[in-house]
Design an enzyme around this catalytic site. Structure first.
Site, PDB file in Angstrom:
ATOM      1  CG  HIS A  88       6.190  -1.058  -1.931  1.00  0.00           C
ATOM      2  ND1 HIS A  88       6.980  -0.581  -2.950  1.00  0.00           N
ATOM      3  CD2 HIS A  88       5.848  -2.313  -2.300  1.00  0.00           C
ATOM      4  CE1 HIS A  88       7.088  -1.497  -3.892  1.00  0.00           C
ATOM      5  NE2 HIS A  88       6.420  -2.558  -3.521  1.00  0.00           N
TER       6      HIS A  88
ATOM      7  CG  ASP B 278       9.132   2.089  -3.059  1.00  0.00           C
ATOM      8  OD1 ASP B 278       9.091   1.595  -1.927  1.00  0.00           O
ATOM      9  OD2 ASP B 278       8.444   1.675  -4.025  1.00  0.00           O
TER      10      ASP B 278
ATOM     11  CB  SER C 108       8.295  -5.035  -4.998  1.00  0.00           C
ATOM     12  OG  SER C 108       7.179  -4.666  -5.764  1.00  0.00           O
TER      13      SER C 108
END
Length: 572
Positions: free
Chosen positions: A153, A184, A262
């Site tokens: 993402h 992911d 992230s």
């Protein structure tokens, strides 16, 4: 009053002399001790003015300075005696702090990079164009083979990706090698050799145990330098991956994971990478619950890319199952008291297992591992985990030995595993949305990003019930089946009375079922009947005169500045 003022002035002058002596000895003012800098937020300092010391007595100043540095006392004594300070004393003093000595050297942290990405998302409301571009920053880390891992993402719908190493002022252009939407994870590389100089790739560690210490490193919002948060592993289970809409193995930790973290690595106490930070739980009732992609999932992604040259995904068995915890239910299907398993409710028509497995079969084991009545299998000492974990360890195209109980008979099948084909796909995987326009009617296929664009992040509550039912429960009957809807009607004279049709499924065209958007476009383009009839959900119909509809389409496209009546993927 005048005498008091003079006394205060002398006391201040003495304090200033002490500061001057310390500046001469150490090269800078010891503001943390004497308060010699002006702080606008401090009312006392603002009254004193810039450079005025904090009001205190000489005795207190001497005690503070002695505790802080014995050299400062000797400096003042030397000045009182008229002696000059020896040159080079500061350079030779072992008490003088140096940044090189203060900074703790952790080589593994040098492999952590900051990821800069420019995104250009598709516009599902106007599928012939894209939205305004925006920028984001996240974290990543270097692994063997001149590669960098980050979150999928973090680089979704990317137009440009740049990487910056720790302590560097240079951003290097990166190339995206693979994006794993389900897990992911994304893999990047940099062609510039300078980027790889002086950096050792991270090594992966084993799956940690409960209460093992973990350290999450990355570049969260609120600063440009690296950030470190620590915690312990609080849970290991099958997690719902928000970005991929899948369920895979995950670690729950109590270290803070914020936006920008992230893609950053999670280290164990040996400096080995044991996971990738990727999501956190935001709720007013919880605090410091973050989630990490563990090494088995990471290794699966890397090996999948190395085996196939691209990312193929995590396979599934393609069945929906029911627990067999009720003793009467087990007896009704002929299970022995010592037998355990789960009952198959439905099978995906597109799954390879649909050729050999049947509804009401009881799955007893998968690849020789017995399945409990609640659908779990042994994991580690004192732990159990959902048997879908065993499936996720396989690769697309692999076979698995499945033992089932059918009509009180035990059967074994070698089932080929494949990726999941949803009727409403969870991702469009970087491709632009498909669309087709005739007489102002905009047709498109439904996906989760489309629903999120139309109805927001709470689309599961706000989208039409019919679409949600298809999303949650419907199964694709073929690999190319799509859910086609009229997304909107561009108002024109020919479509008067149809303006309010929005996001309604198209079931048939001229009494022929609509399989996907491409088949609908093909049928409309080749139609030579006098009228075109579209059968919609809720028993609605749309009837248009064929010749008029095709003639007015070009004018409608011109009015709305639409370059083409169909997307490029429908032309091939």
């Amino acid at each position: 009053m005048g005498e008091n003022k003079r006394k205060r002035g002398r006391k201040t002058k003495i304090a200033e002399d002490e500061i001057a002596a310390e500046e001469e000895c150490n090269g800078k003012a010891t503001t943390s001790i004497t308060g010699g800098t002006s702080d606008p937020s401090n009312p006392d300092n603002s009254r004193r003015g810039p450079g005025r010391p904090k009001k205190t007595n000489r005795k207190e100043n001497s005690q503070l300075n002695i505790v802080a540095s014995p050299e400062r006392r000797s400096s003042r004594l030397a000045q009182q005696n008229g002696d000059s300070e020896p040159q080079g004393l500061v350079a030779e003093s072992p008490l003088t702090p140096k940044w090189e000595n203060v900074v703790k050297v952790v080589p593994s942290m040098d492999a952590v990079v900051k990821v800069f990405c420019v995104h250009t998302e598709p516009n599902f409301s106007l599928p012939w164009q894209r939205k305004r571009q925006y920028s984001s920053s996240s974290s990543g880390f270097i692994i063997a083979g001149r590669r960098v891992l980050t979150n999928a993402h973090s680089v979704e719908h990317h137009t440009q990706v740049k990487l910056k190493k720790r302590g560097s002022d240079t951003k290097y252009l990166a190339t995206v090698l693979a994006i794993g939407t389900e897990c992911d994870i994304a893999m990047l590389t940099v062609s510039d050799d300078e980027f790889w100089d002086g950096v050792s790739p991270l090594e992966f560690g084993d799956l940690p145990a409960l209460q093992d210490a973990v350290t999450v490193v990355g570049y969260p919002i609120g600063g440009d330098t690296i950030s470190v948060t620590s915690g312990v592993v609080s849970r290991i289970e099958i997690l719902s991956y928000v970005h991929g809409s899948t369920e895979l193995l995950g670690l729950q930790i109590d270290a803070a994971i914020n936006s920008g973290n992230s893609g950053g690595p999670a280290f164990n106490d040996k400096g080995q990478c044991v996971g990738i930070a990727f999501q956190s739980l935001k709720n007013e009732d919880v605090e410091n619950i973050g989630y990490v992609i563990p090494t088995p999932v990471i290794q699966h992604f890397i090996h999948d890319y190395e085996r196939n040259g691209s990312y193929t995904g995590f396979p599934i068995l393609g069945v929906e199952w029911q627990k067999m915890e009720n003793p009467d239910l087990r007896m009704s299907v002929g299970m022995e008291p010592d037998q355990k398993g789960v009952r198959i409710r439905r099978i995906e028509p597109t799954a390879a297992g649909s050729r050999v497995l049947k509804p009401s079969d009881v799955i007893l084991s998968f690849d020789g591992v017995n399945i409990a009545n609640d659908g779990t299998v042994p994991f580690r000492h004192g732990e159990r985990i959902g048997f879908s974990y065993l499936v996720s360890q396989k690769y697309t195209g692999d076979t698995a030995l499945v033992k089932v109980l059918r009509d009180s008979k035990m059967l074994e099948f070698n089932v080929k595993l494949s990726t999941h084909k949803r009727l409403i796909s969870a991702h469009i995987k970087g491709r632009p949305p498909s669309y087709y326009i005739i007489a102002g009617f905009v047709f498109t296929s439904v996906s989760v990003p489309y629903l999120r664009s139309e109805y927001g992040k709470d689309y599961e509550f706000d989208a039409p019930v019919k679409l949600l039912d298809k999303h949650l429960h419907a199964m694709a009957q073929s690999v190319d089946e799509q859910l086609v809807v009229v997304s909107q009607v561009l108002v024109a004279d020919i479509n008067i009375g149809y303006e309010d049709i929005v996001n309604t499924q198209v079931l048939a065209f001229n009494n022929k079922p609509v399989k996907n958007l491409k088949s609908l476009a093909s049928m409309v383009e080749s139609c030579d009947d006098e009228y075109m009839k579209f059968d919609l959900e809720y028993e609605q119909i749309v009837v248009l005169k064929t010749s008029t509809a095709k003639a007015t389409t070009s004018d409608i496209l011109t009015t709305h500045c639409i370059p083409s009546a169909m997307s490029d993927d429908l032309r091939t």
